[in-house]
Design a protein around this motif. Structure first.
Motif, mmCIF file in Angstrom:
data_model
loop_
_atom_site.group_PDB
_atom_site.id
_atom_site.type_symbol
_atom_site.label_atom_id
_atom_site.label_comp_id
_atom_site.label_asym_id
_atom_site.label_seq_id
_atom_site.Cartn_x
_atom_site.Cartn_y
_atom_site.Cartn_z
ATOM 1 N N GLU A 102 0.628 -1.177 0.075
ATOM 2 C CA GLU A 102 -0.026 0.101 -0.159
ATOM 3 C C GLU A 102 0.916 1.335 0.072
ATOM 4 O OE1 GLU A 102 -0.875 0.359 4.735
ATOM 5 O OE2 GLU A 102 -2.011 -0.744 3.618
ATOM 6 N N GLU A 103 0.337 2.350 -0.424
ATOM 7 C CA GLU A 103 0.752 3.662 -0.423
ATOM 8 C C GLU A 103 0.718 4.339 0.860
ATOM 9 O OE1 GLU A 103 1.326 7.303 -3.770
ATOM 10 O OE2 GLU A 103 -0.896 6.993 -2.952
ATOM 11 N N ARG A 104 1.618 4.777 1.419
ATOM 12 C CA ARG A 104 1.686 5.496 2.911
ATOM 13 C C ARG A 104 3.062 6.030 3.044
ATOM 14 N NH1 ARG A 104 3.778 2.834 7.224
ATOM 15 N NH2 ARG A 104 4.073 0.685 7.191
ATOM 16 N N LYS A 105 3.033 6.784 4.243
ATOM 17 C CA LYS A 105 4.222 7.630 4.298
ATOM 18 C C LYS A 105 5.295 6.463 4.914
ATOM 19 C CE LYS A 105 2.661 12.267 5.284
ATOM 20 N NZ LYS A 105 2.924 13.474 6.183
ATOM 21 N N ARG A 106 6.545 6.345 4.641
ATOM 22 C CA ARG A 106 7.553 5.671 4.805
ATOM 23 C C ARG A 106 8.595 6.182 5.520
ATOM 24 N NH1 ARG A 106 5.043 0.823 4.120
ATOM 25 N NH2 ARG A 106 3.596 1.235 2.146
ATOM 26 N N SER A 107 9.378 5.311 6.340
ATOM 27 C CA SER A 107 10.560 5.696 7.010
ATOM 28 C C SER A 107 11.555 4.705 7.048
ATOM 29 C CB SER A 107 10.049 5.975 8.499
ATOM 30 O OG SER A 107 10.896 6.459 9.333
ATOM 31 N N PHE A 108 12.698 5.002 6.657
ATOM 32 C CA PHE A 108 13.861 4.178 6.505
ATOM 33 C C PHE A 108 15.056 4.566 7.359
ATOM 34 C CE2 PHE A 108 13.709 1.186 2.600
ATOM 35 C CZ PHE A 108 12.392 0.991 2.592
ATOM 36 N N TRP A 109 15.869 3.675 7.878
ATOM 37 C CA TRP A 109 17.217 4.097 8.557
ATOM 38 C C TRP A 109 18.329 3.232 7.853
ATOM 39 C CZ3 TRP A 109 13.471 1.605 12.242
ATOM 40 C CH2 TRP A 109 13.478 0.121 12.197
ATOM 41 N N MET A 110 19.471 3.740 8.217
ATOM 42 C CA MET A 110 20.504 3.201 7.671
ATOM 43 C C MET A 110 21.521 2.236 8.722
ATOM 44 S SD MET A 110 21.019 4.529 4.687
ATOM 45 C CE MET A 110 22.688 4.365 4.185
ATOM 46 N N ALA A 111 20.909 1.825 9.686
ATOM 47 C CA ALA A 111 21.495 1.080 10.783
ATOM 48 C C ALA A 111 22.187 -0.107 10.088
ATOM 49 C CB ALA A 111 20.460 0.760 11.774
ATOM 50 N N ASN A 112 23.268 -0.424 10.499
ATOM 51 C CA ASN A 112 24.249 -1.627 10.091
ATOM 52 C C ASN A 112 24.408 -1.533 8.490
ATOM 53 O OD1 ASN A 112 24.749 -2.811 12.554
ATOM 54 N ND2 ASN A 112 22.632 -3.842 12.433
ATOM 55 N N THR A 113 24.279 -0.460 7.938
ATOM 56 C CA THR A 113 24.531 -0.048 6.425
ATOM 57 C C THR A 113 25.867 0.515 6.367
ATOM 58 O OG1 THR A 113 22.095 -0.028 6.043
ATOM 59 C CG2 THR A 113 23.488 0.768 4.152
ATOM 60 N N PRO A 114 26.883 -0.207 5.955
ATOM 61 C CA PRO A 114 28.308 0.687 6.041
ATOM 62 C C PRO A 114 28.307 1.713 4.662
ATOM 63 C CG PRO A 114 28.466 -1.585 5.028
ATOM 64 C CD PRO A 114 26.922 -1.380 5.585
ATOM 65 N N LEU A 115 27.748 1.610 3.766
ATOM 66 C CA LEU A 115 27.842 2.596 2.686
ATOM 67 C C LEU A 115 26.628 3.729 2.704
ATOM 68 C CD1 LEU A 115 26.446 0.773 -0.457
ATOM 69 C CD2 LEU A 115 26.822 -0.388 1.445
ATOM 70 N N SER A 116 26.944 4.677 2.114
ATOM 71 C CA SER A 116 26.277 5.927 1.884
ATOM 72 C C SER A 116 25.278 5.577 0.728
ATOM 73 C CB SER A 116 27.100 7.365 1.838
ATOM 74 O OG SER A 116 26.101 8.078 1.442
ATOM 75 N N LEU A 117 23.998 5.874 1.021
ATOM 76 C CA LEU A 117 23.054 5.534 -0.194
ATOM 77 C C LEU A 117 22.313 6.924 -0.784
ATOM 78 C CD1 LEU A 117 21.382 2.289 1.287
ATOM 79 C CD2 LEU A 117 23.106 2.441 -0.412
ATOM 80 N N ASP A 118 21.528 6.863 -1.822
ATOM 81 C CA ASP A 118 20.495 7.871 -2.264
ATOM 82 C C ASP A 118 19.269 6.893 -2.113
ATOM 83 O OD1 ASP A 118 22.288 9.753 -2.857
ATOM 84 O OD2 ASP A 118 21.879 9.920 -5.089
ATOM 85 N N LEU A 119 18.046 7.438 -1.410
ATOM 86 C CA LEU A 119 16.858 6.772 -1.300
ATOM 87 C C LEU A 119 15.862 7.486 -2.024
ATOM 88 C CD1 LEU A 119 18.673 5.928 1.501
ATOM 89 C CD2 LEU A 119 16.360 5.480 2.235
ATOM 90 N N PHE A 120 15.194 7.014 -2.864
ATOM 91 C CA PHE A 120 13.969 7.451 -3.654
ATOM 92 C C PHE A 120 12.671 6.797 -3.112
ATOM 93 C CE2 PHE A 120 17.912 7.141 -6.443
ATOM 94 C CZ PHE A 120 17.863 8.199 -6.914
ATOM 95 N N PHE A 121 12.073 7.859 -2.721
ATOM 96 C CA PHE A 121 10.482 7.454 -2.354
ATOM 97 C C PHE A 121 9.818 7.651 -3.402
ATOM 98 C CE2 PHE A 121 12.743 8.470 1.657
ATOM 99 C CZ PHE A 121 12.608 7.341 2.568
ATOM 100 N N ILE A 122 9.039 6.571 -3.880
ATOM 101 C CA ILE A 122 8.042 6.385 -5.131
ATOM 102 C C ILE A 122 6.538 6.081 -4.919
ATOM 103 C CG2 ILE A 122 7.883 5.359 -7.253
ATOM 104 C CD1 ILE A 122 11.022 4.543 -7.058
ATOM 105 N N SER A 123 5.692 6.999 -5.358
ATOM 106 C CA SER A 123 4.351 7.070 -5.205
ATOM 107 C C SER A 123 3.858 5.784 -5.929
ATOM 108 C CB SER A 123 3.522 8.308 -5.353
ATOM 109 O OG SER A 123 3.740 8.461 -6.849
#
Length: 178
Positions: A102-123
């Motif tokens: 479903e489409e709704r507001k999302r929230s992500f984190w980078m815990a234990n992710t050792p590399l920097s990322l670009d995050l794209f939130f898509i409707s």
């Protein structure tokens, strides 16, 4: 006869840093703004292979900017793990897609992710509603979508800048087995 561990007989100057390091590893997990626990630290250093399961095109004004290979994180465990404990993507034009029911507001984190990322939130209608560029590695700080999203895409940091991708652009994706 009693045997003492050499670690317990170590002078306090040696023992204290070891104790502090060990306690950090076992510290309780952080909590995100939605009440879920952030993943705790892990010693898992297994290399996880990239499974090429689809392709995604970034579209701007009806022109395809770039086509990337996708790993699709569909199961609960794949979505919880994401890019945690991975060293990177196989190449610059690879990403991980998180499709949700479903489409709704999302929230992500980078815990234990050792590399920097670009995050794209898509409707649900395939429009990029937010881009979080250069997300800080190993952070349990919540990254909110700020608008309803049904998909989240992770790429290597700098991807959006390298290809001129902006909020409002669209994506088209498909599985390779379709």
């Amino acid at each position: 006869m009693t045997f003492a561990s050499p670690l317990l007989m170590a002078p306090p100057k040696v023992f204290l840093p070891l104790l502090l390091a060990f306690s950090i590893i076992l510290a309780p997990a952080c909590s995100t703004d939605n009440g879920e626990d952030a993943p705790s630290a892990s010693s898992d250093t297994t290399s996880i292979p990239f499974d090429n399961e689809g392709q995604l095109a970034f579209v701007q004004d009806r022109d395809t900017l770039v086509l990337i290979d996708l790993e699709i994180a569909e199961s609960d465990s794949a979505q919880k793990r994401g890019m945690m404990q991975r060293e990177g993507f196989p190449n610059e034009t690879s990403g991980m897609l998180f499709p949700f029911d479903e489409e709704r507001k999302r929230s992500f984190w980078m815990a234990n992710t050792p590399l920097s990322l670009d995050l794209f939130f898509i409707s649900a209608d395939s429009q990029i509603v937010r881009i979080k560029k250069y997300a800080q590695p190993n952070s349990a700080t919540s990254i909110p979508s700020q608008a309803p999203a049904q998909y989240v895409l992770e790429t290597g940091a700098g991807f959006a800048d390298s290809y001129g991708i902006v909020e409002g652009d669209r994506v088209r994706w498909r599985r390779t087995d379709e």
